[in-house]
Design a protein around this motif. Structure first.
Motif, mmCIF file in Angstrom:
data_model
loop_
_atom_site.group_PDB
_atom_site.id
_atom_site.type_symbol
_atom_site.label_atom_id
_atom_site.label_comp_id
_atom_site.label_asym_id
_atom_site.label_seq_id
_atom_site.Cartn_x
_atom_site.Cartn_y
_atom_site.Cartn_z
ATOM 1 N N ASP A 83 0.852 -1.190 0.000
ATOM 2 C CA ASP A 83 0.000 0.000 0.000
ATOM 3 C C ASP A 83 0.891 1.244 0.000
ATOM 4 O OD1 ASP A 83 -2.362 1.402 0.020
ATOM 5 O OD2 ASP A 83 -2.623 1.283 2.203
ATOM 6 N N SER A 90 -3.975 10.026 0.913
ATOM 7 C CA SER A 90 -4.049 8.921 1.861
ATOM 8 C C SER A 90 -3.488 7.631 1.241
ATOM 9 C CB SER A 90 -5.471 8.723 2.368
ATOM 10 O OG SER A 90 -6.337 8.565 1.285
ATOM 11 N N LEU A 93 -2.354 4.722 -6.276
ATOM 12 C CA LEU A 93 -2.355 3.452 -7.016
ATOM 13 C C LEU A 93 -1.030 3.275 -7.762
ATOM 14 C CD1 LEU A 93 -5.961 3.669 -8.524
ATOM 15 C CD2 LEU A 93 -5.252 2.528 -6.411
ATOM 16 N N ARG A 109 -4.555 -2.103 -3.891
ATOM 17 C CA ARG A 109 -5.974 -1.703 -3.856
ATOM 18 C C ARG A 109 -6.729 -2.070 -5.127
ATOM 19 N NH1 ARG A 109 -7.031 2.157 0.354
ATOM 20 N NH2 ARG A 109 -5.105 2.485 1.539
ATOM 21 N N SER A 143 -6.781 9.562 -11.809
ATOM 22 C CA SER A 143 -7.771 8.836 -11.007
ATOM 23 C C SER A 143 -7.204 8.598 -9.623
ATOM 24 C CB SER A 143 -8.181 7.514 -11.673
ATOM 25 O OG SER A 143 -7.061 6.759 -12.053
ATOM 26 N N LYS A 144 -7.997 8.928 -8.629
ATOM 27 C CA LYS A 144 -7.471 8.801 -7.271
ATOM 28 C C LYS A 144 -7.946 7.534 -6.574
ATOM 29 C CE LYS A 144 -10.591 11.762 -4.468
ATOM 30 N NZ LYS A 144 -11.724 11.909 -5.339
ATOM 31 N N ASN A 145 -8.853 6.777 -7.184
ATOM 32 C CA ASN A 145 -9.303 5.516 -6.580
ATOM 33 C C ASN A 145 -9.743 4.574 -7.701
ATOM 34 O OD1 ASN A 145 -11.932 6.354 -7.381
ATOM 35 N ND2 ASN A 145 -12.095 7.560 -5.500
ATOM 36 N N ILE A 146 -10.124 3.331 -7.339
ATOM 37 C CA ILE A 146 -10.429 2.378 -8.425
ATOM 38 C C ILE A 146 -11.728 2.721 -9.143
ATOM 39 C CG2 ILE A 146 -9.023 0.397 -7.708
ATOM 40 C CD1 ILE A 146 -11.503 -0.936 -6.666
ATOM 41 N N GLU A 147 -12.669 3.394 -8.488
ATOM 42 C CA GLU A 147 -13.898 3.789 -9.177
ATOM 43 C C GLU A 147 -13.543 4.719 -10.343
ATOM 44 O OE1 GLU A 147 -13.573 3.921 -5.785
ATOM 45 O OE2 GLU A 147 -14.802 2.133 -5.414
ATOM 46 N N GLN A 148 -12.688 5.704 -10.076
ATOM 47 C CA GLN A 148 -12.285 6.621 -11.148
ATOM 48 C C GLN A 148 -11.427 5.892 -12.180
ATOM 49 O OE1 GLN A 148 -10.511 10.162 -9.442
ATOM 50 N NE2 GLN A 148 -12.425 10.785 -8.468
#
Ligand SMILES: [Zn+2]
Ligand SMILES: [Zn+2]
Length: 173
Positions: A83, A90, A93, A109, A143-148
């Motif tokens: 991670d 926070s 990826l 993640r 993209s800051k997370n997997i959804e994005q």
């Protein structure tokens, strides 16, 4: 000279499922026609572990990788199952410096989805080739997370693709 003369190093850090290595190498060949070599595995990055955050410092890892000599490789994508963070986020990826030599991709993640890892790898490679984030429908979109991450395509827009091809030909002369 052709794009096939450019060599990308794929660097596993710690134990990495070979499926990831194959899919990432395949996506660079498919999207950019560049070949890659799988480098011998490096030890897990304990030197970058942050005891307070219980995460690994991506900047520390990139500093370490940038100091290493990768003879035949023009650029290196390091893959890690840890991670990662940089101080302002926070988690991240992946991480790369614009125009740098080595980029990082974290599987931690991505919920065991090699397609997502390939997308992050193409994105970070774009940064190594001097690209900043893109506003088009493009793998260089931030993209800051997997959804994005799931909402952006696994390919470069024409602008970014032209830029990368130009940079590759400039690199191999
Ligand atoms: Zn980025
Ligand atoms: Zn783009």
């Amino acid at each position: 000279m052709s794009l096939a003369d450019f060599c990308l190093g794929i660097q596993p850090v710690g134990e990495i499922d070979p499926v990831y290595l194959k899919i990432i190498a395949g996506s660079f060949l498919g999207e950019l026609r560049i070949k890659s070599v799988i480098l011998p595995c490096l030890d897990p990055p304990e030197y970058a572990f942050d005891k307070r955050r219980i995460q690994y410092n991506a900047g520390t890892m990139i500093n370490q990788l940038e100091q290493m000599k990768f003879k035949e490789c023009n650029k290196v994508i390091a893959l890690v199952d840890a991670d990662l963070f940089i101080p302002v986020f926070s988690f991240v990826l992946g991480e790369a410096r614009i125009g740098g030599t080595s980029a990082l991709v974290s599987f931690y993640r991505l919920q065991k989805n090699p397609g997502r890892a390939a997308k992050v790898a193409l994105h970070e490679f774009g940064h190594l080739m001097n690209l900043d984030h893109c506003r088009h429908s493009c793998v260089m979109k931030f993209s800051k997370n997997i959804e994005q991450l799931d909402s952006i395509p696994a390919i470069y827009c024409n602008y970014c693709l032209d830029h990368i091809r130009y940079m590759i030909s400039a690199t191999i002369g």
